[in-house]
Design a protein around this motif. Structure first.
Motif, PDB file in Angstrom:
ATOM      1  N   ASN A  46       6.101  14.491   9.404  1.00 52.00           N
ATOM      2  CA  ASN A  46       6.149  15.898   9.018  1.00 52.00           C
ATOM      3  C   ASN A  46       6.225  16.053   7.517  1.00 52.00           C
ATOM      4  O   ASN A  46       5.618  16.951   6.944  1.00 52.00           O
ATOM      5  CB  ASN A  46       7.334  16.598   9.680  1.00 52.00           C
ATOM      6  CG  ASN A  46       7.083  16.890  11.139  1.00 52.00           C
ATOM      7  OD1 ASN A  46       5.958  16.879  11.607  1.00 52.00           O
ATOM      8  ND2 ASN A  46       8.151  17.134  11.876  1.00 52.00           N
ATOM      9  N   ARG A  50       3.565  17.928   5.241  1.00 48.99           N
ATOM     10  CA  ARG A  50       3.997  19.019   4.375  1.00 48.99           C
ATOM     11  C   ARG A  50       3.502  18.795   2.947  1.00 48.99           C
ATOM     12  O   ARG A  50       2.986  19.713   2.309  1.00 48.99           O
ATOM     13  CB  ARG A  50       5.513  19.140   4.411  1.00 48.99           C
ATOM     14  CG  ARG A  50       6.034  20.286   3.580  1.00 48.99           C
ATOM     15  CD  ARG A  50       7.497  20.545   3.814  1.00 48.99           C
ATOM     16  NE  ARG A  50       7.615  21.318   5.030  1.00 48.99           N
ATOM     17  CZ  ARG A  50       8.448  21.053   6.017  1.00 48.99           C
ATOM     18  NH1 ARG A  50       9.260  20.041   5.945  1.00 48.99           N
ATOM     19  NH2 ARG A  50       8.486  21.804   7.089  1.00 48.99           N
ATOM     20  N   TYR A 103       3.315  24.526   7.462  1.00 50.94           N
ATOM     21  CA  TYR A 103       4.221  23.675   6.696  1.00 50.94           C
ATOM     22  C   TYR A 103       4.851  24.388   5.508  1.00 50.94           C
ATOM     23  O   TYR A 103       5.559  23.770   4.733  1.00 50.94           O
ATOM     24  CB  TYR A 103       3.468  22.428   6.217  1.00 50.94           C
ATOM     25  CG  TYR A 103       2.812  21.702   7.365  1.00 50.94           C
ATOM     26  CD1 TYR A 103       3.572  20.974   8.261  1.00 50.94           C
ATOM     27  CD2 TYR A 103       1.443  21.778   7.565  1.00 50.94           C
ATOM     28  CE1 TYR A 103       2.982  20.328   9.333  1.00 50.94           C
ATOM     29  CE2 TYR A 103       0.843  21.136   8.635  1.00 50.94           C
ATOM     30  CZ  TYR A 103       1.617  20.407   9.509  1.00 50.94           C
ATOM     31  OH  TYR A 103       1.039  19.776  10.562  1.00 50.94           O
ATOM     32  N   ASN A 165       8.071  22.552  -2.765  1.00 55.21           N
ATOM     33  CA  ASN A 165       7.822  21.161  -2.396  1.00 55.21           C
ATOM     34  C   ASN A 165       8.984  20.281  -2.819  1.00 55.21           C
ATOM     35  O   ASN A 165       9.394  19.396  -2.076  1.00 55.21           O
ATOM     36  CB  ASN A 165       6.510  20.682  -3.023  1.00 55.21           C
ATOM     37  CG  ASN A 165       6.135  19.291  -2.581  1.00 55.21           C
ATOM     38  OD1 ASN A 165       6.448  18.876  -1.473  1.00 55.21           O
ATOM     39  ND2 ASN A 165       5.477  18.577  -3.450  1.00 55.21           N
TER      40      ASN A 165
END
Length: 169
Positions: A46, A50, A103, A165
């Motif tokens: 994941n 992302r 995401y 992020n």
């Protein structure tokens, strides 16, 4: 009790009991470790997805910048042809990247959508305010000037993608 016919069985059971307990513990520990490994791989997957989503949307936003849009396509196009092709290109790339919203936070995705819509609106506004006999170079110049007169919403969205992020990863 030693004369009992069940004595050998009871003795064998008592001798095997510690081994059975040990094997049971080993199997449960092994299953627990495998489950943890699966969870770790899922989280890592994941996280990689992302990061990939942030990369793709950053690239999309970079391509949306008018400075990059004006370099696309042949200079011999009429402004209306250029507007049509640019709009088609932006919408196709947006559609291609739409799945990446899974995401991102809702707010960040909304910013990406707003950037796309703002650029398209700016293209159409520039075209509508242009004289009938304007060239493509004149259209591109006015388009760039109109963008520079506004706040740089694309750069702000890219910066938000970077911050998000860092927070998420």
């Amino acid at each position: 009790m030693i004369d009992s016919p069940y004595f050998p069985y009871a003795f064998a059971f008592l001798m095997a009991l510690p081994f059975l307990v040990f094997i049971r513990q080993f199997v449960f520990s092994y299953i627990k470790l495998k489950n943890q490994e699966i969870k770790l791989l899922t989280v890592k997957g994941n996280s990689e997805q992302r990061v990939h989503a942030y990369e793709r949307l950053t690239l999309f936003l970079e391509r949306l910048k008018p400075a990059n849009l004006v370099t696309k396509f042949d200079k011999s196009l009429a402004p209306h042809e250029y507007v049509f092709l640019i709009e088609k290109t932006i919408n196709e790339e947006f559609d291609y990247n739409a799945s990446q919203q899974l995401y991102l936070t809702k707010n960040t995705w909304k910013n990406v959508v707003n950037c796309k819509n703002s650029v398209l609106r700016l293209i159409h506004t520039t075209y509508e305010n242009l004289s009938e006999n304007a060239t493509l170079d004149e259209f591109k110049t006015v388009f760039l000037m109109n963008y520079m007169n506004e706040k740089d919403f694309i750069a702000e969205s890219i910066e938000e993608l970077r911050k998000e992020n860092l927070i998420v990863n």
